[in-house]
Design a protein around this motif. Structure first.
Motif, PDB file in Angstrom:
ATOM      1  N   MET A 119       0.801  -1.224   0.000  1.00  0.00           N
ATOM      2  CA  MET A 119       0.000   0.000   0.000  1.00  0.00           C
ATOM      3  C   MET A 119       0.834   1.275   0.000  1.00  0.00           C
ATOM      4  SD  MET A 119      -2.752  -1.268   2.821  1.00  0.00           S
ATOM      5  CE  MET A 119      -3.647   0.284   2.807  1.00  0.00           C
ATOM      6  N   GLY A 120       1.958   1.264   0.702  1.00  0.00           N
ATOM      7  CA  GLY A 120       2.782   2.459   0.809  1.00  0.00           C
ATOM      8  C   GLY A 120       3.714   2.354   1.989  1.00  0.00           C
ATOM      9  N   GLY A 121       4.433   3.431   2.245  1.00  0.00           N
ATOM     10  CA  GLY A 121       5.430   3.411   3.308  1.00  0.00           C
ATOM     11  C   GLY A 121       5.354   4.637   4.195  1.00  0.00           C
ATOM     12  N   ALA A 122       6.126   4.580   5.261  1.00  0.00           N
ATOM     13  CA  ALA A 122       6.237   5.704   6.194  1.00  0.00           C
ATOM     14  C   ALA A 122       7.629   5.696   6.800  1.00  0.00           C
ATOM     15  CB  ALA A 122       5.188   5.597   7.301  1.00  0.00           C
ATOM     16  N   THR A 123       8.158   6.877   7.021  1.00  0.00           N
ATOM     17  CA  THR A 123       9.456   6.982   7.675  1.00  0.00           C
ATOM     18  C   THR A 123       9.292   6.870   9.196  1.00  0.00           C
ATOM     19  OG1 THR A 123       9.311   9.372   7.912  1.00  0.00           O
ATOM     20  CG2 THR A 123      10.302   8.527   5.854  1.00  0.00           C
ATOM     21  N   LYS A 124      10.379   6.598   9.848  1.00  0.00           N
ATOM     22  CA  LYS A 124      10.384   6.569  11.309  1.00  0.00           C
ATOM     23  C   LYS A 124       9.893   7.903  11.873  1.00  0.00           C
ATOM     24  CE  LYS A 124      13.642   5.301  14.928  1.00  0.00           C
ATOM     25  NZ  LYS A 124      15.005   4.773  15.143  1.00  0.00           N
ATOM     26  N   GLU A 125      10.321   8.994  11.247  1.00  0.00           N
ATOM     27  CA  GLU A 125       9.925  10.326  11.709  1.00  0.00           C
ATOM     28  C   GLU A 125       8.415  10.525  11.597  1.00  0.00           C
ATOM     29  OE1 GLU A 125      12.489   9.742   9.550  1.00  0.00           O
ATOM     30  OE2 GLU A 125      14.055  10.063  11.047  1.00  0.00           O
ATOM     31  N   MET A 126       7.811  10.008  10.539  1.00  0.00           N
ATOM     32  CA  MET A 126       6.353  10.120  10.388  1.00  0.00           C
ATOM     33  C   MET A 126       5.647   9.451  11.568  1.00  0.00           C
ATOM     34  SD  MET A 126       5.787   9.387   6.319  1.00  0.00           S
ATOM     35  CE  MET A 126       4.000   9.305   6.449  1.00  0.00           C
ATOM     36  N   LEU A 127       6.133   8.287  11.967  1.00  0.00           N
ATOM     37  CA  LEU A 127       5.528   7.593  13.102  1.00  0.00           C
ATOM     38  C   LEU A 127       5.707   8.387  14.384  1.00  0.00           C
ATOM     39  CD1 LEU A 127       6.614   3.937  12.367  1.00  0.00           C
ATOM     40  CD2 LEU A 127       4.276   4.768  12.456  1.00  0.00           C
ATOM     41  N   LEU A 128       6.936   8.803  14.643  1.00  0.00           N
ATOM     42  CA  LEU A 128       7.245   9.478  15.905  1.00  0.00           C
ATOM     43  C   LEU A 128       6.558  10.835  16.030  1.00  0.00           C
ATOM     44  CD1 LEU A 128      11.023   8.559  16.213  1.00  0.00           C
ATOM     45  CD2 LEU A 128       9.067   7.496  17.378  1.00  0.00           C
ATOM     46  N   ASN A 129       6.138  11.411  14.913  1.00  0.00           N
ATOM     47  CA  ASN A 129       5.431  12.693  14.940  1.00  0.00           C
ATOM     48  C   ASN A 129       3.923  12.538  15.138  1.00  0.00           C
ATOM     49  OD1 ASN A 129       7.646  14.400  14.705  1.00  0.00           O
ATOM     50  ND2 ASN A 129       7.664  14.222  12.474  1.00  0.00           N
ATOM     51  N   ARG A 130       3.460  11.322  15.339  1.00  0.00           N
ATOM     52  CA  ARG A 130       2.036  11.069  15.559  1.00  0.00           C
ATOM     53  C   ARG A 130       1.782  10.854  17.048  1.00  0.00           C
ATOM     54  NH1 ARG A 130       1.600  11.298  10.702  1.00  0.00           N
ATOM     55  NH2 ARG A 130       0.268  10.481   9.143  1.00  0.00           N
ATOM     56  N   GLU A 131       0.578  11.159  17.462  1.00  0.00           N
ATOM     57  CA  GLU A 131       0.175  10.921  18.850  1.00  0.00           C
ATOM     58  C   GLU A 131      -0.116   9.424  19.011  1.00  0.00           C
ATOM     59  OE1 GLU A 131      -0.280  12.074  22.623  1.00  0.00           O
ATOM     60  OE2 GLU A 131       0.158  13.479  20.995  1.00  0.00           O
ATOM     61  N   PRO A 132       0.544   8.761  19.962  1.00  0.00           N
ATOM     62  CA  PRO A 132       0.273   7.330  20.164  1.00  0.00           C
ATOM     63  C   PRO A 132      -1.167   7.097  20.618  1.00  0.00           C
ATOM     64  CG  PRO A 132       2.257   8.001  21.327  1.00  0.00           C
ATOM     65  CD  PRO A 132       1.591   9.248  20.847  1.00  0.00           C
ATOM     66  N   ARG A 133      -1.708   5.952  20.221  1.00  0.00           N
ATOM     67  CA  ARG A 133      -3.052   5.551  20.633  1.00  0.00           C
ATOM     68  C   ARG A 133      -2.959   4.282  21.470  1.00  0.00           C
ATOM     69  NH1 ARG A 133      -6.340   5.094  15.099  1.00  0.00           N
ATOM     70  NH2 ARG A 133      -5.236   6.712  13.971  1.00  0.00           N
ATOM     71  N   LYS A 134      -3.755   4.237  22.521  1.00  0.00           N
ATOM     72  CA  LYS A 134      -3.761   3.050  23.378  1.00  0.00           C
ATOM     73  C   LYS A 134      -4.544   1.937  22.694  1.00  0.00           C
ATOM     74  CE  LYS A 134      -4.466   1.459  28.066  1.00  0.00           C
ATOM     75  NZ  LYS A 134      -4.828   1.833  29.417  1.00  0.00           N
ATOM     76  N   SER A 135      -3.955   0.749  22.665  1.00  0.00           N
ATOM     77  CA  SER A 135      -4.651  -0.420  22.141  1.00  0.00           C
ATOM     78  C   SER A 135      -5.780  -0.764  23.101  1.00  0.00           C
ATOM     79  CB  SER A 135      -3.681  -1.596  22.022  1.00  0.00           C
ATOM     80  OG  SER A 135      -4.378  -2.776  21.730  1.00  0.00           O
ATOM     81  N   LEU A 136      -6.981  -0.832  22.586  1.00  0.00           N
ATOM     82  CA  LEU A 136      -8.140  -1.069  23.446  1.00  0.00           C
ATOM     83  C   LEU A 136      -8.116  -2.448  24.099  1.00  0.00           C
ATOM     84  CD1 LEU A 136     -10.926   0.497  21.209  1.00  0.00           C
ATOM     85  CD2 LEU A 136      -9.714   1.533  23.130  1.00  0.00           C
ATOM     86  N   ASN A 137      -7.606  -3.429  23.380  1.00  0.00           N
ATOM     87  CA  ASN A 137      -7.649  -4.794  23.896  1.00  0.00           C
ATOM     88  C   ASN A 137      -6.404  -5.233  24.652  1.00  0.00           C
ATOM     89  OD1 ASN A 137     -10.213  -5.252  22.792  1.00  0.00           O
ATOM     90  ND2 ASN A 137      -9.301  -5.667  20.795  1.00  0.00           N
ATOM     91  N   TYR A 138      -5.268  -4.580  24.409  1.00  0.00           N
ATOM     92  CA  TYR A 138      -4.016  -5.119  24.955  1.00  0.00           C
ATOM     93  C   TYR A 138      -3.254  -4.155  25.843  1.00  0.00           C
ATOM     94  CZ  TYR A 138      -5.310  -8.541  21.539  1.00  0.00           C
ATOM     95  OH  TYR A 138      -6.018  -9.468  20.828  1.00  0.00           O
ATOM     96  N   GLY A 139      -3.661  -2.902  25.927  1.00  0.00           N
ATOM     97  CA  GLY A 139      -3.090  -1.986  26.899  1.00  0.00           C
ATOM     98  C   GLY A 139      -1.813  -1.278  26.500  1.00  0.00           C
ATOM     99  N   HIS A 140      -1.152  -1.683  25.426  1.00  0.00           N
ATOM    100  CA  HIS A 140       0.054  -0.966  25.011  1.00  0.00           C
ATOM    101  C   HIS A 140      -0.337   0.173  24.061  1.00  0.00           C
ATOM    102  CE1 HIS A 140      -0.399  -4.222  21.966  1.00  0.00           C
ATOM    103  NE2 HIS A 140      -0.138  -3.228  21.137  1.00  0.00           N
ATOM    104  N   TYR A 141       0.645   0.993  23.699  1.00  0.00           N
ATOM    105  CA  TYR A 141       0.400   2.130  22.813  1.00  0.00           C
ATOM    106  C   TYR A 141       1.019   1.883  21.442  1.00  0.00           C
ATOM    107  CZ  TYR A 141      -1.474   4.878  26.625  1.00  0.00           C
ATOM    108  OH  TYR A 141      -2.274   5.339  27.638  1.00  0.00           O
TER     109      TYR A 141
END
Length: 163
Positions: A119-141
C-alpha cells in the motif's frame, strides 16, 4: 513457530489469539508481506530463526534516489484487513522505514496463490510525529499512519540490497 513455542512471555503478551489471530496465522501474514516486498525489489527474505524478534528490521537496503543514500532498515507490516493503518508499537520503532501491505483477498486457506498489495510506506519520523493511541484490547500504545497518509513506495530501480 518453533522459536516461540518455549517462550511463555511471547505467548502471554500476544494472548491466546495473538492480537486477533492465531500465532501461526500472524507469522504467515507477516511472511507473505516480507515475500512480496522481497519479490518486488529482488531481495532475499531473511530466513534466520529468532528466539523472540528480528529486532524490528526485515531488510537493510539503500534508497538510491532519495536525499540520502544511507543504509535504511525496513520493517514490512502486513494485514488481512480491508484498509489497514500502518501500526507500530511505540516501544518497537526500530526501523528507518515501514511498509504496509494488505491481503485484499484475505488470508489464503490453502497453498493456492494469493495477492499481496503493498500500500505504501512511512518513515520513522512520520511515526514518531504522531500521537500514540492506546490499544483497546491489549493496553500498550501504538503509532498509526492511515493509508491515505502513506508515502508512495520507491520503484525497484531505486532500492539496492546491502551485501
Amino acid at each position: 513457530m518453533k522459536s516461540f513455542e518455549g517462550n511463555d512471555d511471547w505467548y502471554s503478551e500476544a494472548g491466546e489469539q495473538g492480537w486477533g489471530h492465531e500465532a501461526q496465522k500472524r507469522h504467515l501474514i507477516g511472511v507473505l508481506g516480507e515475500m512480496a516486498f522481497a519479490t518486488y525489489y529482488d531481495l532475499q527474505v531473511d530466513t534466520e530463526t529468532f528466539s523472540r524478534t528480528d529486532g524490528g528490521t526485515d531488510f537493510r537496503v539503500r534508497f538510491t534516489e532519495r536525499e540520502t543514500s544511507d543504509v535504511v532498515g525496513v520493517d514490512v507490516k502486513c494485514s488481512p484487513a480491508e484498509n489497514p493503518d500502518l501500526i507500530v508499537k511505540t516501544e518497537s520503532v526500530d526501523a528507518d522505514y515501514y511498509v504496509q501491505c494488505r491481503l485484499p483477498e484475505g488470508l489464503p486457506e490453502n497453498e493456492e496463490r494469493t495477492t499481496i498489495e503493498m500500500m505504501g510506506g512511512a518513515t520513522k519520523e512520520m511515526l514518531l510525529n504522531r500521537e500514540p493511541r492506546k490499544s483497546l484490547n491489549y493496553g500498550h500504545y501504538n503509532y498509526h499512519v492511515a493509508p491515505e497518509y502513506l508515502l508512495n513506495l520507491p520503484s525497484p530501480s531505486e532500492v539496492r540490497p546491502i551485501e
